[in-house]
Design an enzyme around this catalytic site. Sequence first.
Site, PDB file in Angstrom:
ATOM      1  CG  ASP A  67      -2.262   0.768   1.026  1.00 34.10           C
ATOM      2  OD1 ASP A  67      -3.219   0.638   1.695  1.00 34.10           O
ATOM      3  OD2 ASP A  67      -2.153   1.783   0.165  1.00 34.10           O
TER       4      ASP A  67
HETATM    5  C1  GLC Z   1      -4.225   4.325  -0.049  1.00 36.38           C
HETATM    6  C2  GLC Z   1      -5.228   3.332   0.179  1.00 36.38           C
HETATM    7  C3  GLC Z   1      -5.315   2.200  -0.713  1.00 36.38           C
HETATM    8  C4  GLC Z   1      -5.095   2.727  -2.217  1.00 36.38           C
HETATM    9  C5  GLC Z   1      -3.732   3.336  -2.178  1.00 36.38           C
HETATM   10  C6  GLC Z   1      -3.419   4.205  -3.575  1.00 36.38           C
HETATM   11  O1  GLC Z   1      -3.452   4.729   0.994  1.00 36.38           O
HETATM   12  O2  GLC Z   1      -5.154   2.548   1.499  1.00 36.38           O
HETATM   13  O3  GLC Z   1      -6.562   1.304  -0.895  1.00 36.38           O
HETATM   14  O4  GLC Z   1      -5.269   1.646  -3.230  1.00 36.38           O
HETATM   15  O5  GLC Z   1      -3.386   4.240  -1.129  1.00 36.38           O
HETATM   16  O6  GLC Z   1      -4.135   5.342  -3.655  1.00 36.38           O
END
Ligand code: GLC
Length: 733
Positions: free
Chosen positions: A289
């Site tokens: 993430d």
């Molecule tokens: C965010 C979220 C995730 C998302 C990623 C990219 O922090 O936790 O669900 O896909 O960043 O935006």
Amino acid sequence: MNLTTEQKEKVETLLSQMTLTEKLGQMNQVSVSIVGSFDVSFEELIEMLTDGRISQEEFGKLMAGARKDYHKDDIRAGKVGALMVDDPVEYNRLQKIAVEETRLGIPIINGRDIIHGCLSIFPIAIAEAGSFDPELFEETAAMAAREARSQGISWFYSPMVDVARDARWGRVSEGPGEDPCLASVFASAKIRGLQDHRESTETYVAACMKHFAAYGAVEGGRDYNTTNMSLSRLYNVYLPPFKAGIEAGAASIMASFNDLNGVPNTVNPFLLRNILKDDWKFPGFVVSDANAIRECVSHGIARDETDAGVQAVNAGMDMDMGTEIFNKDLPAAIEKGLVSMDTIDEAVRRILSVKVWLGLFEHPYLTDGEIHRYDVLPEEHRALCLRAAQESIVLLRNKDHLLPLSKKTRISLVGALAADADETTGAWAISYRSGDLTSIKDAFAEYGVSMSYHAVCGPESDINEEELEAVLHEDSDVIVAVVGEAKSMSGEASSRADITLPGRQREMLEKLLTCGKPVIAILMNGRPLALSWEDEHLDAIIEGWHLGIGMGEALAQVLFGEINPSGKLSSTFPRMSGQCPVYYAHTNTGRPGGRSKFTSKYMDAGYKPLYPFGYGLSYTEFACENLAVTQTRDALQVSVDVSNTGDREGAVTVQLYMRDVTASLVRPVKELKGFQRVDLQPGEKRSLSFTLWKRDMGFYNNEGKYLTEDGAFQIFAGTSSEDCLMDEVEVTF
Ligand code: GLC
């Protein structure tokens, strides 16, 4: 996700030609370059989002970096394998550098958070799951894939399939609710919708199921918090949707921010290697993430960023989102023997396999025709938005059958949310066009509703006393109050400790009731709310969630009876915030809640929720009867009759539950094992059959071992988790 022999050979040939820099480049997802133009670091960006200085949507735009150069030189040097770009022209420009100006011409994969629609915005997942309609789940995903490909997006950071049972967590809005069975059906349908319609490279994308795993169990419902659980709970509740999605062919997985029993999932080999890659044979790649590898230092599991990067890649993390630690720190680590080239090659092989499977090598660019294909949203797309909204609306209360209203009814429409089209989109809607949206107020006007409108109050605004007075004294038959949460109050980093109606909305409702007219609440919210007061005092409550483009029209159709509401709750609604976490599939305890003081309950809230999982009213009535269970060698054959005993057509979801009455671990009092949504004419009776395979009646124990144990099982069938027929059978496996 299956590759042909030729595609596999292409991957191996490329891999054999790549330098270490180029390999690590494929493992590098750059998503925050735009921040450079704001002179803020990624951490500050997260802080800006957290303290509300920027909205989720602005955060998405900043993350997407739509207007700035992305490390052009890095791309040219083969150091960037994945991007997050929301502008198709920008995408083409950067893809051209990757394909025509790098040594091997490996195209970039462009990922975005398309969670519930791209240009067509569908209901948020917690709402859509409540339609209990797997075909709908698949159709909306397939449409989002087609629209996204035309914008240069070939990789979705979705479906989000985190089972969640604590409504204080803001991300319950993004997922399919509290139940592993429903979440598993949702996950596999979404994967099919995103990946299986492979008529051309314009009709499918790579899914990225998230967040692996148990993110929905964050302690206290506080986002990014720790999760702690037994192996049996992990396997029985939180892993099933991911397993289902992988069996459906998911191309990638995103690891979650949280630690699980003390090990952050970003660096958790038990999850990423043992379960995902060894046991489940997952063929795709794992991405962290955003910024999560760097955050392993904050977690206290890594000494520094290099240590975090080494632990992550050795644990099975294939791609680094947003920190560039793999790019910068792994060369030295490999030199020191801390990371093997086999590990790097495995990661790159997985990533290249998805790119080949996506057809990016043959079709890396967008044509003008593609880019402009959906400049005007086709009618078919709008129609699906409307259908999805219609099926996701849940009728929670309808005192004395007040609803549906006659078309002649004059309504006082109230609530700031009613006039805000943007609020209908909910959390994580990031690529829609405002011109495609309609507020509830405008949709009601277009529907021909006889109404006046006064905002009076919203989730974040004060009560406008003048407007309130006007409502109290105007000549109308009923008051329809659109109340709920601002969309910024759910989604990521949006936990709420008090999940009653925010602001002074309840106070507004109290004042509205003084004029003696019926008050109907339409809820716009991204999570279950604690609505005891509203349930006691209001005449009707419609759960409208955030339904997207079709929201206003669908609500008008339900309010005036053109559509009979059929949605059910995918998540339990508590009486009070303090009941969270609350869910139907609870264990019985030795002192199940009841009248005696010495039983498991709250003195100030009892033990039953306000509205249970699977609940939802209709404008007609349904009855289940004749539940019959017969046992064969491999399965239980269950039949039940459902009738429409009312005076109008309606759809209902009949749910099948089971209880393993006595087992070597205490089991839930009910577990959803199947459901069927049927449309019945007045007076019509349908006999439904379910096959409950014995192999699906077991559970995982605390060694992670799957067991089926002979004994008594209770089989339930009904129209909610509380309203069920029951039959008990002795089962031998
Ligand atoms: C965010 C979220 C995730 C998302 C990623 C990219 O922090 O936790 O669900 O896909 O960043 O935006």
